[in-house]
Design an enzyme around this catalytic site. Structure first.
Site, mmCIF file in Angstrom:
data_model
loop_
_atom_site.group_PDB
_atom_site.id
_atom_site.type_symbol
_atom_site.label_atom_id
_atom_site.label_comp_id
_atom_site.label_asym_id
_atom_site.label_seq_id
_atom_site.Cartn_x
_atom_site.Cartn_y
_atom_site.Cartn_z
ATOM 1 C CB CYS A 2 -0.877 0.028 1.240
ATOM 2 S SG CYS A 2 -1.795 -1.476 1.528
ATOM 3 N NE ARG A 27 4.728 1.592 -1.450
ATOM 4 C CZ ARG A 27 5.618 1.652 -0.478
ATOM 5 N NH1 ARG A 27 6.727 2.323 -0.669
ATOM 6 N NH2 ARG A 27 5.407 1.066 0.673
ATOM 7 C CD1 TRP A 74 -0.396 -5.550 -3.568
ATOM 8 C CD2 TRP A 74 -0.350 -6.570 -1.590
ATOM 9 N NE1 TRP A 74 0.119 -6.807 -3.754
ATOM 10 C CE2 TRP A 74 0.147 -7.455 -2.547
ATOM 11 C CE3 TRP A 74 -0.426 -7.003 -0.258
ATOM 12 C CZ2 TRP A 74 0.579 -8.743 -2.242
ATOM 13 C CZ3 TRP A 74 -0.005 -8.282 0.050
ATOM 14 C CH2 TRP A 74 0.495 -9.141 -0.935
ATOM 15 C CG ASN A 100 0.446 1.901 3.780
ATOM 16 O OD1 ASN A 100 -0.647 2.055 3.255
ATOM 17 N ND2 ASN A 100 1.561 2.433 3.301
ATOM 18 N N GLY A 101 -0.488 -1.608 6.570
ATOM 19 C CA GLY A 101 -0.178 -2.520 7.671
ATOM 20 C C GLY A 101 -1.402 -3.329 8.069
ATOM 21 C CD GLU A 481 17.130 -12.978 -8.920
ATOM 22 O OE1 GLU A 481 16.579 -13.526 -7.953
ATOM 23 O OE2 GLU A 481 16.774 -11.875 -9.352
ATOM 24 C CE LYS A 485 13.772 -10.759 -10.960
ATOM 25 N NZ LYS A 485 14.488 -10.733 -9.743
ATOM 26 C CD GLU A 488 9.990 -11.279 -9.482
ATOM 27 O OE1 GLU A 488 9.353 -11.049 -8.444
ATOM 28 O OE2 GLU A 488 11.188 -10.990 -9.595
ATOM 29 C CG HIS A 504 19.042 -36.658 -6.716
ATOM 30 N ND1 HIS A 504 19.407 -37.922 -6.336
ATOM 31 C CD2 HIS A 504 20.196 -35.986 -6.984
ATOM 32 C CE1 HIS A 504 20.741 -38.016 -6.336
ATOM 33 N NE2 HIS A 504 21.236 -36.855 -6.738
ATOM 34 C CE LYS A 603 11.612 -2.646 -6.337
ATOM 35 N NZ LYS A 603 12.353 -3.717 -7.011
HETATM 36 O O1 M6R Z 1 13.286 -5.019 -0.664
HETATM 37 P P1 M6R Z 1 13.837 -6.411 -0.435
HETATM 38 O O2 M6R Z 1 15.104 -6.649 -1.154
HETATM 39 O O3 M6R Z 1 13.953 -6.741 1.019
HETATM 40 O O4 M6R Z 1 12.746 -7.359 -1.049
HETATM 41 C C1 M6R Z 1 12.834 -8.746 -0.961
HETATM 42 C C2 M6R Z 1 11.891 -9.427 -1.914
HETATM 43 O O5 M6R Z 1 10.566 -9.054 -1.635
HETATM 44 C C3 M6R Z 1 12.202 -9.062 -3.378
HETATM 45 O O6 M6R Z 1 13.525 -9.358 -3.696
HETATM 46 C C4 M6R Z 1 11.266 -9.843 -4.308
HETATM 47 O O7 M6R Z 1 11.548 -11.196 -4.292
HETATM 48 C C5 M6R Z 1 11.339 -9.283 -5.735
HETATM 49 N N1 M6R Z 1 10.034 -9.279 -6.333
HETATM 50 C C6 M6R Z 1 12.234 -10.048 -6.626
HETATM 51 O O8 M6R Z 1 12.282 -9.582 -7.919
#
Ligand code: M6R
Length: 608
Positions: A2, A27, A74, A100-101, A481, A485, A488, A504, A603
């Protein structure tokens, strides 16, 4: 997650709030709304969906007024519907709240208020808070907010206005970021500096337990016990241009292409060529401290956790210190063994990830030494750790982390180098590592010049339903990673594995429709990974391989190869991750996905 923005000043609030919300779209959110003090009432406009829906609503009637609050939600408690969107009003309809929260005891408070005749229009905890503030209101908004906050448990960043006090905005934070923007005769609150950067670069970061009262004449920070708190005014270094797309189709692409510069900025001023070491004053660790450390724990989430895994290889290989990498969400709730000789490194782009912050607090509570490798200046983790290093990658707007990831790896590498030089690494080895680090920006630039090759590759694989990413050693986390990518932003199911683990289980998935991406540079385990490629090939899998320039062997086995320049073995992840970022990007674009704001993702994950 949010977004909060609030305004008190001489200008019309609605356009300022809407622009602020637009700047925070990255965000992640699923509804939005504004509340403006308008004449003698509060006018609320809100809508489920993207900001464009709210813009349409405002076209028919734009509330006029110079004090207001705006929110992007959100969804956590309650579906992303218009009634659940913020702002929420109290029973009188005169007090509006954005939040927020999560208010954890909202059900109990709600029940008590219902017993007193309160009727709720939404499923949210925020509406409960609005009613609670209203119930305490006796002509002083500041006091009513403070009284209500004594009753609530949980995390919040809130902003509140009341029609009965048309020149006042009250905001408070506990576990959810909030800052005050100090302009010329105008004042702002925001959960994210990008929302107000157009108007001011002077900000005051609120800490947990603090409230701020904004009026047309200034602002005043206090805590819940009414004690005045003196806060420094900080200057944000970046400007509006750094959070614009600057000619790129998406922020993600811009950020991938910024990596030569962002990586250079991360290492700038830290490398001691003569000594083959690093100067990291912000960590607040003496040489004696480095020598005393007998264990390193890296804690993080998501992509930052992957950077941490690469860090583990570097710490153990170079500094010969035992290193573990823990999901922050796990670390915070188990009973970790740490003491004053344990160095806990929190890695975070945003510096606001709730689990990582909680892990830092837990580590501190147990007496460990905590440091943070954080990108966002002034963020909560950056302020709570005992020492730290800013990544200096610049604002990262795309939800998929790219440049921050590589800066995190470089930052971890520098901490490991410093520790290694005080232990087992020779001067020569230290100098070689520095040379390799310094060469990376130009090498990344070379890789980026060949983005069109990756784009063509993406064309061929954009229709895949699954993908497997395999790597060994320090490149195993690169496989994780790369897979993250792709999944997501393109919604293709992808998994990363250590290449030898394929036998395995995952090997069962391989057929002619399964792209298998190998990270296979010429390093110590090269021959092993070639065998793994043979195994996939033998089962009809389509191999895409990231190899070192000059490799002639893998080309005959793979459907496609992409070459990266040679570097120090431990730094290959930085070069190998770039084509994988580009691949995910181009595949997602081909599939028509919203690259910068993928569905369901935020984000900055400021709730558990
Ligand atoms: O702001 P942060 O690096 O602590 O965030 C951690 C994860 O939420 C962040 O890396 C998330 O996995 C991303 N969407 C990856 O692209």
């Amino acid at each position: 997650m949010c977004g909060i923005v609030g305004y008190v000043g001489p200008k019309q609030a609605t356009p300022i709030l809407m622009e602020g919300l637009r700047r925070m779209e990255y965000r992640g959110y699923d509804s939005a709304g504004v509340a403006i003090i308008n004449g003698d009432g509060v006018k609320v406009k809100k809508a489920a969906g993207k900001l464009s829906v709210l813009v349409e609503k405002l076209r028919t009637e734009t509330p006029r007024g110079t004090v207001g609050i705006g929110h992007t939600r959100w969804a956590t408690h309650g579906a992303p519907t218009t009634p659940n969107a913020h702002p929420h009003l109290d029973r009188s309809g005169k007090i509006a709240v954005i939040h927020n929260g999560i208010i954890e005891n909202a059900p109990v408070i709600k029940k008590a208020l219902q017993n007193r005749g309160h009727v709720f229009k939404s499923e949210t905890d925020t509406e409960v808070l609005a009613h609670l503030i209203g119930a305490y209101y006796e002509g002083n908004l500041e006091q009513a907010v403070a009284a209500a906050l004594w009753d609530v448990a949980g995390a919040y960043g809130i902003a509140v206005i009341s029609a009965d006090e048309p020149d006042v905005l009250v905001a408070a934070r506990n576990g959810s970021p909030l800052l005050v923007g100090v302009g010329e005769g105008e004042y702002f609150v925001a959960s994210d500096a990008s929302a107000i950067l157009e108007h001011t670069r002077s900000v005051v970061y609120l800490d947990d337990g603090e409230m701020v009262v904004l009026t047309r004449d200034g602002y005043r920070v206090r805590n819940l016990t009414e004690t005045h708190v003196e806060k420094p005014v900080n200057q944000i270094e970046w400007d509006l241009a750094t959070i614009e797309r600057g000619g790129f189709a998406h922020f993600m692409l811009k950020e991938i292409f910024e990596q030569p510069e962002s990586l250079h900025n991360t290492v700038r001023g830290h490398l001691l060529e003569e000594e083959g070491s690093a100067r990291l004053r912000g960590l607040n660790l003496s040489d004696e401290d480095y020598k005393r450390i007998n264990r390193v724990i890296i804690t993080a989430c998501g992509t930052s956790w992957h950077a941490g895994l690469i860090g583990e290889y570097i710490f153990e290989e170079m500094a010969r210190v035992p290193c573990e990498v823990e999901y922050a969400s796990e670390f915070r709730y188990r009973n970790p063994i740490v003491d004053e000789n344990t160095l806990v490194i929190a890695v975070s782009q945003s510096g606001e990830t709730a689990d990582t912050l909680a892990a830092v607090r837990e580590a501190k509570r147990r007496g460990a030494r905590t440091i943070g490798l954080v990108n966002v200046v002034g963020s909560t983790i950056a302020r709570e750790v005992q020492g730290g290093l800013y990544l200096r990658a610049g604002p990262e707007i795309g939800v998929a982390s790219t440049k921050a990831f590589n800066s995190q790896v470089a930052a971890l590498a520098m901490v490991a180098l410093k520790m290694a030089r005080l232990r087992s690494l020779s001067l020569l080895q230290g100098r070689q590592f520095i040379e390799a680090l310094q060469a990376l920006p130009a090498q990344i630039a070379k890789v980026l010049e060949r983005a069109p090759e990756v784009e063509k590759l993406a064309d061929r694989f954009a229709e895949a339903h699954n993908a497997l990413y395999l790597g060994r050693g320090v490149n195993f986390p690169v496989a994780l990673e790369g897979a993250l990518k792709l999944k997501e932003i393109s919604y293709i199911h992808a998994e990363g594995y250590p290449a030898a683990e394929m036998k395995h289980g995952p090997i069962a998935l391989i057929d002619e429709n399964m792209p298998v991406v190998f990270i296979a540079p010429r390093d110590a385990v090269y021959a092993k990974i070639v065998s793994n490629i043979e195994e996939v090939k033998a089962r009809g899998g389509k191999v895409i391989a990231i190899v070192t320039e000059g490799d002639s062997e893998i080309g005959r086995l793979a459907e496609a190869v992409f070459t990266i320049p040679p570097t120090h073995d431990l730094l290959t992840p930085i070069l190998a991750s770039v084509p994988l970022q580009l691949f995910a990007y181009y595949v997602a674009v081909r599939r028509g996905c919203n690259v910068d704001q993928p569905r369901n993702l935020a984000k900055s994950v400021t709730v558990e």
